[in-house]
Write an enzyme that holds these catalytic residues in place. Structure first.
Site, PDB file in Angstrom:
ATOM      1  N   ARG A  26       0.807  -1.222   0.000  1.00  0.00           N
ATOM      2  CA  ARG A  26       0.000   0.000   0.000  1.00  0.00           C
ATOM      3  C   ARG A  26       0.840   1.272   0.000  1.00  0.00           C
ATOM      4  NH1 ARG A  26      -0.536   2.874   4.313  1.00  0.00           N
ATOM      5  NH2 ARG A  26       0.230   1.150   5.592  1.00  0.00           N
ATOM      6  N   GLU A  64       0.841   5.391  24.342  1.00  0.00           N
ATOM      7  CA  GLU A  64      -0.065   4.989  23.257  1.00  0.00           C
ATOM      8  C   GLU A  64      -1.141   4.054  23.781  1.00  0.00           C
ATOM      9  OE1 GLU A  64       0.276   3.260  18.727  1.00  0.00           O
ATOM     10  OE2 GLU A  64       1.358   2.172  20.312  1.00  0.00           O
ATOM     11  N   TRP A  86       1.802   8.704  15.565  1.00  0.00           N
ATOM     12  CA  TRP A  86       0.598   8.703  14.746  1.00  0.00           C
ATOM     13  C   TRP A  86       0.473   9.946  13.863  1.00  0.00           C
ATOM     14  CZ3 TRP A  86      -2.948   5.086  13.586  1.00  0.00           C
ATOM     15  CH2 TRP A  86      -2.959   3.920  14.366  1.00  0.00           C
ATOM     16  N   TYR A 128      -8.349   2.189  16.730  1.00  0.00           N
ATOM     17  CA  TYR A 128      -8.314   1.263  17.863  1.00  0.00           C
ATOM     18  C   TYR A 128      -9.182   1.637  19.056  1.00  0.00           C
ATOM     19  CZ  TYR A 128      -4.206  -0.662  15.459  1.00  0.00           C
ATOM     20  OH  TYR A 128      -3.363  -1.231  14.543  1.00  0.00           O
ATOM     21  N   CYS A 190      -3.901  -3.144  12.696  1.00  0.00           N
ATOM     22  CA  CYS A 190      -2.930  -4.197  12.391  1.00  0.00           C
ATOM     23  C   CYS A 190      -2.960  -5.247  13.505  1.00  0.00           C
ATOM     24  CB  CYS A 190      -1.532  -3.609  12.233  1.00  0.00           C
ATOM     25  SG  CYS A 190      -1.387  -2.462  10.856  1.00  0.00           S
ATOM     26  N   ARG A 210      -3.029  -9.015  11.650  1.00  0.00           N
ATOM     27  CA  ARG A 210      -3.212  -9.255  10.217  1.00  0.00           C
ATOM     28  C   ARG A 210      -1.972  -8.801   9.453  1.00  0.00           C
ATOM     29  NH1 ARG A 210      -3.718  -4.750   7.161  1.00  0.00           N
ATOM     30  NH2 ARG A 210      -4.078  -2.841   8.326  1.00  0.00           N
ATOM     31  N   CYS A 212       2.152  -7.019  10.176  1.00  0.00           N
ATOM     32  CA  CYS A 212       3.148  -6.609  11.160  1.00  0.00           C
ATOM     33  C   CYS A 212       4.436  -6.159  10.487  1.00  0.00           C
ATOM     34  CB  CYS A 212       3.457  -7.736  12.134  1.00  0.00           C
ATOM     35  SG  CYS A 212       4.703  -7.288  13.360  1.00  0.00           S
ATOM     36  N   ASP A 213       4.807  -4.931  10.763  1.00  0.00           N
ATOM     37  CA  ASP A 213       6.097  -4.374  10.363  1.00  0.00           C
ATOM     38  C   ASP A 213       7.101  -4.807  11.436  1.00  0.00           C
ATOM     39  OD1 ASP A 213       8.343  -2.796   9.988  1.00  0.00           O
ATOM     40  OD2 ASP A 213       7.296  -0.889  10.297  1.00  0.00           O
ATOM     41  N   HIS A 251       6.242  -8.791   7.878  1.00  0.00           N
ATOM     42  CA  HIS A 251       7.125  -8.285   6.827  1.00  0.00           C
ATOM     43  C   HIS A 251       8.217  -7.343   7.328  1.00  0.00           C
ATOM     44  CE1 HIS A 251       3.500  -5.677   7.093  1.00  0.00           C
ATOM     45  NE2 HIS A 251       4.420  -4.709   7.122  1.00  0.00           N
TER      46      HIS A 251
END
Length: 308
Positions: A26, A64, A86, A128, A190, A210, A212-213, A251
């Site tokens: 994306r 956060e 953010w 969230y 995520c 779903r 993950c960096d 990823h």
């Protein structure tokens, strides 16, 4: 010899970089991705999975998490606390809409100083926190229509009640994946679904992500998931057990090669110990100073760009 639990993370990072499927994502940056990664972390010994192979700003992660639990969806309170994680998403939206090549510091100051600007450009949509503590509730009315209730479902409050009253339930779950709202969110969740189990006085948890960096996201995700188990356990009189992490698209960004090489070359150090300074009245009354991390001795920070 026992393998350090952080090695699971380093192995996943290395494997994603060397063997992952190269994908156009994306953001346009590109990733190398694995699909279906699992890790397990034992919290029963008083430690917490705070990554040691690079310095993690754990107080930012705590801020956060508290922000999520407040139900807030505007970055204003975060930037007031000098939390910038953010800001990139609403700022990119502002720049695209106005053509104003504003820098981050100026954008954040306007969010802090200008109520109207903050309301229009600082809001992230129903991300969230909105779903966690105010999932919209609708009541049927005449003519096949539905009326939105003033107050939604507080999944976190309901979860605490269920853990206390029905600890063997298989429905100790909360999620942020509210399908009709996904298009309104700056970023769909995520870390999307959390489930818990009570066994022999211990509270175990699973986090399903779903997406993950591994380079930038995972250290915050795993730490905050562990904090949630500890908070829920404290509120319900249980002992923390095991945290299981499950990643779908797991990823590494294609411009994070330097991070992978440097971080995976480092030897993990002992996870720090964790405790609370007090027991707050509820899940929604925790403050930064309630979280005590002792013995955190990480390797130096590694800078890497965020993909927006």
């Amino acid at each position: 010899m026992t393998t350090h639990p952080e090695q699971q993370y380093l192995d996943a990072m290395r494997r994603a970089w060397e063997e992952g499927d190269e994908r156009v994502d994306r953001t346009g940056v590109g990733t190398r991705a694995l699909f279906g990664v699992t890790m397990r972390f034992d919290l029963s010994d008083g430690t917490i999975p705070l990554i040691t192979t690079k310095k993690v700003a754990w107080k930012v992660a705590v801020k956060e998490l508290i922000w999520f639990l407040s139900g807030d969806t505007n970055i204003r309170e975060l930037v007031r606390q000098k939390v910038h994680i953010w800001t990139d998403w609403p700022m990119a939206k502002y720049v695209k809409a106005t053509g104003d090549a504003i820098d981050r510091a100026t954008f954040e100051q306007r969010v802090i100083d200008d109520d109207d600007f903050a309301a229009k450009w600082g809001d992230l949509g129903p991300v969230y926190g909105k779903q966690w503590v105010d999932w919209p509730r609708y009541t049927p009315v005449e003519g096949g229509l539905f009326r939105k209730e003033e107050r939604g479902v507080n999944q976190i409050a309901d979860l605490v009640t269920m853990i206390r009253d029905n600890p063997t339930s298989r429905r100790l779950i909360f999620t942020g994946w509210n399908v009709p709202h996904l298009g309104e969110m700056a970023l769909p969740p995520c870390h999307m679904t959390y489930q818990y189990q009570v066994a022999n006085g211990r509270l175990h948890g699973i986090l399903y992500q779903r997406s993950c960096d591994l380079g930038l996201g995972f250290p915050f995700n795993i730490f905050e998931a562990a904090l949630l188990i500890r908070m829920l356990a404290q509120q319900t009189g249980l002992t923390p057990g095991e945290l299981v992490w499950m990643g779908a698209d797991t990823h590494v960004y294609s411009n994070h090669g330097h991070l992978v090489e440097e971080q995976t070359s480092r030897e993990p150090r002992a996870f720090p110990k964790f405790s609370f300074a007090r027991k707050p009245e509820s899940m929604f009354d925790y403050k930064l100073e309630d979280f005590v991390v002792d013995g955190y001795d990480p390797h130096p920070h590694i800078s890497a760009p965020v993909a927006v």
